[in-house]
Design a protein around this motif. Sequence first.
Motif, PDB file in Angstrom:
ATOM      1  N   ALA A   1      11.823 -22.723  -7.700  1.00  9.50           N
ATOM      2  CA  ALA A   1      10.508 -23.544  -7.613  1.00  9.50           C
ATOM      3  C   ALA A   1      10.869 -25.119  -7.210  1.00  9.50           C
ATOM      4  O   ALA A   1      10.092 -25.870  -6.309  1.00  9.50           O
ATOM      5  CB  ALA A   1       9.851 -23.701  -8.868  1.00  9.50           C
ATOM      6  N   LEU A   2      11.980 -25.638  -7.705  1.00 12.94           N
ATOM      7  CA  LEU A   2      12.126 -27.041  -7.237  1.00 12.94           C
ATOM      8  C   LEU A   2      12.594 -27.135  -5.745  1.00 12.94           C
ATOM      9  O   LEU A   2      12.348 -28.101  -5.119  1.00 12.94           O
ATOM     10  CB  LEU A   2      13.528 -27.544  -8.205  1.00 12.94           C
ATOM     11  CG  LEU A   2      13.063 -27.817  -9.578  1.00 12.94           C
ATOM     12  CD1 LEU A   2      14.292 -28.094 -10.416  1.00 12.94           C
ATOM     13  CD2 LEU A   2      12.112 -29.046  -9.743  1.00 12.94           C
ATOM     14  N   LEU A   3      13.301 -26.062  -5.331  1.00  8.36           N
ATOM     15  CA  LEU A   3      13.739 -26.245  -3.910  1.00  8.36           C
ATOM     16  C   LEU A   3      12.500 -25.790  -2.999  1.00  8.36           C
ATOM     17  O   LEU A   3      12.334 -26.482  -2.008  1.00  8.36           O
ATOM     18  CB  LEU A   3      15.016 -25.128  -3.803  1.00  8.36           C
ATOM     19  CG  LEU A   3      16.185 -25.610  -4.298  1.00  8.36           C
ATOM     20  CD1 LEU A   3      17.379 -24.473  -4.175  1.00  8.36           C
ATOM     21  CD2 LEU A   3      16.821 -26.818  -3.552  1.00  8.36           C
ATOM     22  N   GLU A   4      11.979 -24.645  -3.346  1.00  9.22           N
ATOM     23  CA  GLU A   4      10.906 -24.095  -2.430  1.00  9.22           C
ATOM     24  C   GLU A   4       9.857 -25.106  -2.669  1.00  9.22           C
ATOM     25  O   GLU A   4       9.140 -25.482  -1.430  1.00  9.22           O
ATOM     26  CB  GLU A   4      10.548 -22.872  -2.758  1.00  9.22           C
ATOM     27  CG  GLU A   4       9.470 -22.102  -2.232  1.00  9.22           C
ATOM     28  CD  GLU A   4       9.995 -21.266  -1.275  1.00  9.22           C
ATOM     29  OE1 GLU A   4       9.013 -20.568  -0.052  1.00  9.22           O
ATOM     30  OE2 GLU A   4      11.096 -20.886  -0.929  1.00  9.22           O
ATOM     31  N   LYS A   5       9.201 -25.563  -3.553  1.00 11.02           N
ATOM     32  CA  LYS A   5       7.932 -26.375  -3.643  1.00 11.02           C
ATOM     33  C   LYS A   5       8.164 -27.733  -3.690  1.00 11.02           C
ATOM     34  O   LYS A   5       7.519 -28.600  -2.969  1.00 11.02           O
ATOM     35  CB  LYS A   5       7.136 -25.817  -4.682  1.00 11.02           C
ATOM     36  CG  LYS A   5       7.000 -24.355  -4.904  1.00 11.02           C
ATOM     37  CD  LYS A   5       6.017 -24.093  -3.489  1.00 11.02           C
ATOM     38  CE  LYS A   5       5.424 -22.481  -3.583  1.00 11.02           C
ATOM     39  NZ  LYS A   5       4.925 -21.939  -2.674  1.00 11.02           N
ATOM     40  N   GLY A   6       9.337 -28.171  -4.558  1.00 16.39           N
ATOM     41  CA  GLY A   6       9.586 -29.489  -4.580  1.00 16.39           C
ATOM     42  C   GLY A   6       9.995 -30.239  -3.525  1.00 16.39           C
ATOM     43  O   GLY A   6       9.690 -31.093  -2.881  1.00 16.39           O
ATOM     44  N   LEU A   7      11.160 -29.756  -2.801  1.00 19.37           N
ATOM     45  CA  LEU A   7      11.980 -30.328  -1.688  1.00 19.37           C
ATOM     46  C   LEU A   7      11.560 -29.500  -0.380  1.00 19.37           C
ATOM     47  O   LEU A   7      12.032 -29.813   0.728  1.00 19.37           O
ATOM     48  CB  LEU A   7      13.371 -30.052  -1.988  1.00 19.37           C
ATOM     49  CG  LEU A   7      14.067 -30.784  -3.219  1.00 19.37           C
ATOM     50  CD1 LEU A   7      15.590 -30.842  -3.213  1.00 19.37           C
ATOM     51  CD2 LEU A   7      13.581 -32.164  -3.112  1.00 19.37           C
ATOM     52  N   GLN A   8      10.867 -28.766  -0.506  1.00 20.32           N
ATOM     53  CA  GLN A   8      10.279 -27.955   0.772  1.00 20.32           C
ATOM     54  C   GLN A   8      11.577 -27.152   1.464  1.00 20.32           C
ATOM     55  O   GLN A   8      11.569 -27.253   2.866  1.00 20.32           O
ATOM     56  CB  GLN A   8       9.584 -28.706   1.832  1.00 20.32           C
ATOM     57  CG  GLN A   8       8.287 -29.449   0.980  1.00 20.32           C
ATOM     58  CD  GLN A   8       7.137 -28.435   0.817  1.00 20.32           C
ATOM     59  OE1 GLN A   8       6.688 -27.683   1.668  1.00 20.32           O
ATOM     60  NE2 GLN A   8       6.680 -28.516  -0.488  1.00 20.32           N
TER      61      GLN A   8
ATOM     62  N   GLU B   1      22.225 -31.036  -3.972  1.00 19.47           N
ATOM     63  CA  GLU B   1      21.031 -31.506  -4.835  1.00 19.47           C
ATOM     64  C   GLU B   1      21.391 -30.908  -6.202  1.00 19.47           C
ATOM     65  O   GLU B   1      21.761 -29.891  -6.346  1.00 19.47           O
ATOM     66  CB  GLU B   1      19.859 -30.729  -4.236  1.00 19.47           C
ATOM     67  CG  GLU B   1      19.550 -30.932  -2.841  1.00 19.47           C
ATOM     68  CD  GLU B   1      18.674 -32.346  -2.607  1.00 19.47           C
ATOM     69  OE1 GLU B   1      18.657 -33.144  -3.622  1.00 19.47           O
ATOM     70  OE2 GLU B   1      18.787 -32.657  -1.459  1.00 19.47           O
TER      71      GLU B   1
ATOM     72  N   PHE C   1      19.942 -31.235 -10.090  1.00 18.88           N
ATOM     73  CA  PHE C   1      18.583 -31.154 -10.860  1.00 18.88           C
ATOM     74  C   PHE C   1      19.172 -31.232 -12.386  1.00 18.88           C
ATOM     75  O   PHE C   1      19.697 -30.223 -12.933  1.00 18.88           O
ATOM     76  CB  PHE C   1      17.473 -30.125 -10.739  1.00 18.88           C
ATOM     77  CG  PHE C   1      17.215 -30.201  -9.388  1.00 18.88           C
ATOM     78  CD1 PHE C   1      16.124 -30.952  -8.944  1.00 18.88           C
ATOM     79  CD2 PHE C   1      17.750 -29.343  -8.427  1.00 18.88           C
ATOM     80  CE1 PHE C   1      15.623 -30.708  -7.694  1.00 18.88           C
ATOM     81  CE2 PHE C   1      17.106 -29.222  -7.150  1.00 18.88           C
ATOM     82  CZ  PHE C   1      16.153 -29.931  -6.920  1.00 18.88           C
TER      83      PHE C   1
END
Length: 223
Positions: free
Chosen positions: A32-39, A197, A199
């Motif tokens: 979710a952090l990669l797909e939605k957060g960082l696009q 990256e 987190f």
Amino acid sequence: MPEITRLANEAARLFTQTQVKTGEGAELLLYALLEKGLQIPQVLSKMSLKTSTEMQYHGADGVHAKLLDNGDLAVYWGEAKLYESVAKAMTDCMDSIEPYLTGTAHEQDVFLIRHYVDAGNAEVTARLLEYFNDKSILSANVEMRGACLIGFVHENYPSLPREEASVKAELDEVLSSWAKSTKTRLENRSLTKHAIEVFFFPMPSVEEFRKAIKAELRIEVKS
């Protein structure tokens, strides 16, 4: 709505149903952090390739990629670790991601990419595959990057509600320490030339986090 419900139930069934100590919740959070957060879109879903719901998949916890401005392809090998200790989570995460960045452990994952990659569009997928075709000149334009989610129990996890400014000040101070420790581990493994990256995900309880994930997926937790 019925179709959405069907897909949600189908996805939930891919998660391990009986294993108590599973890291799949952390892997889902990293996605979710990669797909939605960082696009940075996912290019390989290994969950759908599982042959048993009682087995966690092996290899990288996530494979994401994005095109860079110079035309190169940045491939992000993801690792998500969930431990009681932040030091243990850091060390295990860096140990796991090192072989992917140095090119000694991603052969099987690249095989899966070549056969199962899906960019959501046939033309884009075909273009993406050129980067993983040894006969294509684009195969030389791949940059290996990393993505780490470090989940751990934070002893001084703030009890809410709290004044936002004071919580932020406390987190900024301890974050500096976590970042310094991570940098040391990267230097010890000669990984500082790679873009990674990282987190940090402190929590009051790893066990409660796992239970919460299973509850959201409507998976019965057996003691």
